[in-house]
Design an enzyme around this catalytic site. Structure first.
Site, short mmCIF file in Angstrom:
data_model
loop_
_atom_site.label_atom_id
_atom_site.label_comp_id
_atom_site.label_asym_id
_atom_site.label_seq_id
_atom_site.Cartn_x
_atom_site.Cartn_y
_atom_site.Cartn_z
N ASP A 170 -6.40 -7.13 3.75
CA ASP A 170 -7.53 -6.51 3.08
C ASP A 170 -8.44 -7.58 2.49
OD1 ASP A 170 -9.04 -4.34 2.01
OD2 ASP A 170 -8.06 -4.66 0.06
N TYR A 220 0.82 -1.22 0.00
CA TYR A 220 0.00 0.00 0.00
C TYR A 220 0.86 1.27 0.00
CZ TYR A 220 -4.72 -1.87 0.69
OH TYR A 220 -5.95 -2.47 0.53
N ASP A 234 -2.83 -18.01 0.47
CA ASP A 234 -3.86 -18.61 -0.42
C ASP A 234 -4.51 -19.81 0.28
OD1 ASP A 234 -1.41 -19.96 -0.58
OD2 ASP A 234 -1.64 -20.50 -2.70
N LYS A 239 3.15 -15.22 1.96
CA LYS A 239 3.48 -16.08 0.83
C LYS A 239 5.00 -16.28 0.84
CE LYS A 239 1.43 -17.14 -2.61
NZ LYS A 239 1.03 -18.50 -3.05
N ASP A 252 -12.24 -9.27 4.13
CA ASP A 252 -13.52 -9.26 3.41
C ASP A 252 -14.09 -10.67 3.34
OD1 ASP A 252 -13.50 -6.53 2.97
OD2 ASP A 252 -14.01 -6.71 0.83
C1 IPM Z 1 -10.48 -1.38 3.71
C2 IPM Z 1 -10.73 -0.72 2.39
C3 IPM Z 1 -9.60 0.25 2.09
C4 IPM Z 1 -8.33 -0.55 1.94
C5 IPM Z 1 -9.83 1.19 0.91
C6 IPM Z 1 -11.13 1.95 1.02
C7 IPM Z 1 -8.68 2.13 0.73
O1 IPM Z 1 -10.90 -1.68 1.41
O2 IPM Z 1 -10.35 -0.64 4.72
O3 IPM Z 1 -10.43 -2.60 3.76
O4 IPM Z 1 -8.02 -1.06 0.84
O5 IPM Z 1 -7.61 -0.67 2.92
MG MG Z 2 -10.93 -3.70 2.13
#
Ligand code: IPM
Ligand code: MG
Length: 369
Positions: free
Chosen positions: A250, A142, A226, A193, A254
Site C-alpha cells: 500500500d 489488513y 524501509d 522487514k 503510493d
Molecule cells: C489502496 C487504498 C485502499 C487500501 C483503501 C481505500 C482501503 O489505499 O487501494 O491502496 O488501503 O488498500
Molecule cells: Mg493505498
C-alpha cells in the site's frame, strides 16, 4: 465464448466521472472493434451505504463473483468519516478483494515521456521508468485476527491488528511476481522487514523457496521495505518487479505512483485464481481515491481508470494488442499536450476537463484504425 461480462462499480467522489469516460471507451470497442461487453452497473462504497445501509450488498457481492471482470471507480469521502468501521465505504472494497480472493494486486508505475518533467524527482531519475509492484492483497495486517480496540483492566484501551501470513499465501503471490518478471526484464525484488518481523522472515524464506524450486531463471533480490522505499526514490530504475505484502505494498505503491508525476495516471489489476472459463477472478481500479476536493467539477483525470480498462483487456480478455492500442492512444494525447489539472503546474496554462480528455483519447483511438 459468450459475450464477456463486466460489472461497473463507479462508487463515490470522482469515481462516476472517470468511469463515464471508460464507458465511452467500452462503447468504442463495441462499435469499432466488434468487441461487445455485457455491462451491468451497481453501487459500492458510500453511495451503497446511503441506499442500503451497507457499503456492499450481498446481491452486489454475488454479481461480482459471476462476471468476468469488475471495474471499480473509487470509494470513500468525508461524509462517511464518522461511520462505524464495519460500514465504512472502504469495507466494501476490502470485502470484494477478500471474497473474490484477489491475492495478486498489480500496480504498474510507468513514466510517460511527455510527463517526465512533471515528476517531483529529476527527469533523469524517472524518464523511461517502467516498474511493476505486486502487492499481496487478501491477507497480512489488513485482515489478520485478533483485531479490535479493547478495554484493559487498568482503564487504558488497546488497539490490536495482527500481521500474519501462511506458506501458501506467500508462495502464490511470489509465483505471480515471477511469472510477470519472465514477461518483462526477468528481475524480482522482494520486500519485507525480516530484521524485525517473523512474518517477514517467513516471507523471505518462502519467496526464496519458490525461486529455487520453480523460477531459478529469474533474478531475485531481497530488501528491507524501509530501504526499498529509499531506493525507490533514489534510483527507481534499478527495479523491474517488486513483490511485497499488503501493508508495505500500500505504502510503496503510493510512493512509486508519485515518481510518475500524478496519482491520476496509475491503474491497477487485482487478480485471483482462474474461473471455469479460464479467466482469472479480476477487479480493475485506478490507484487514486475518490478525491472529494475536486468531485463534480470536471477536473478529474480519467487516465488511471481508462488504463485500468486496458489492464482488463490484457489480463482478463487476453488481448494484448487492444491493450497496447489503448495505452498508445493515452501516450499520444499526452505527447500532443493534453493535460488535466493534476498534470499542470500553477503557471502551465489551462487544463482540459475530464470529458475533453476522454474526447482526445477517443479521437486517438479512431486515428489508430
Ligand atoms: C489502496 C487504498 C485502499 C487500501 C483503501 C481505500 C482501503 O489505499 O487501494 O491502496 O488501503 O488498500
Ligand atoms: Mg493505498
Amino acid at each position: 465464448m459468450n459475450t464477456p461480462s463486466l460489472l461497473i462499480l463507479a462508487g463515490d467522489g470522482i469515481g462516476p466521472e472517470v468511469m463515464d469516460e471508460v464507458k465511452r471507451i467500452i462503447t468504442w470497442y463495441g462499435k469499432k472493434r466488434d468487441m461487445e461487453f455485457d455491462v451491468t452497473e451497481d453501487l459500492v462504497g458510500g453511495v451503497a451505504y446511503d441506499k442500503h445501509g451497507t457499503p456492499l450488498t450481498d446481491e452486489t457481492m454475488a454479481k461480482a463473483q459471476e462476471v468476468d471482470a469488475v471495474l471499480l471507480g473509487a470509494v470513500g469521502g468525508p461524509a462517511y468519516d464518522d461511520l462505524d468501521f464495519s460500514v465504512k465505504p472502504e469495507r466494501g472494497l476490502l470485502r470484494l478483494r477478500k471474497e473474490m480472493d484477489l491475492f495478486s494486486n498489480l500496480r504498474p508505475a510507468k513514466c510517460f515521456d511527455a510527463l517526465a518533467d512533471f515528476s517531483s524527482l529529476k527527469k533523469e531519475v524517472v524518464a523511461g521508468l517502467d516498474i511493476m509492484i505486486v502487492r499481496e492483497l487478501t491477507s497480512g495486517v489488513y485482515f489478520g485476527e485478533p483485531r479490535g480496540i479493547f478495554d484493559l483492566p487498568n482503564g487504558e484501551r488497546e488497539g490490536i491488528n495482527t500481521q500474519r501470513y501462511t506458506t501458501s499465501e506467500i508462495r502464490r503471490v511470489a509465483r505471480s511476481a515471477f511469472e510477470l518478471a519472465r514477461k518483462r526484464s526477468n528481475k524480482v525484488c522482494s520486500m519485507e522487514k525480516a530484521n524485525v518481523m517473523e512474518s517477514g522472515v517467513l516471507w523471505r524464506e518462502e519467496v526464496t523457496w519458490v525461486h529455487e524450486n520453480e523460477y531459478p531463471d529469474v533474478e531475485l533480490s531481497h530488501m528491507y521495505a524501509d530501504a526499498g522505499a529509499m531506493q525507490l526514490v533514489r534510483w527507481p530504475k534499478q527495479f523491474d518487479v517488486i513483490v511485497t505484502d499488503n501493508l508495505f505494498g500500500d505504502l510503496l505503491s503510493d510512493t512509486a505512483a508519485m515518481l510518475t508525476g500524478s496519482l491520476g495516471m496509475l491503474p491497477s489489476a487485482s487478480l485471483g485464481v482462474p474461473m471455469e472459463n479460464g479467466r482469472p477472478k479480476a477487479m480493475y481500479e485506478p490507484v487514486h481515491g475518490s478525491a472529494p476536493d475536486i468531485t463534480g467539477q470536471g477536473k478529474a483525470n480519467p487516465i488511471a481508470c481508462i488504463l485500468s480498462f486496458a489492464m482488463a483487456l490484457r489480463y482478463s480478455f487476453n488481448d494484448g494488442a487492444e491493450a497496447d492500442r489503448l495505452e498508445a492512444a493515452v501516450e499520444k494525447v499526452l505527447a500532443d499536450g493534453a493535460r488535466t489539472a493534476d498534470l499542470l503546474g500553477p503557471e502551465d496554462g489551462t487544463p482540459i476537463s475530464t470529458t475533453e480528455m476522454g474526447d482526445a483519447i477517443l479521437a486517438a483511438l479512431d486515428a489508430s484504425l
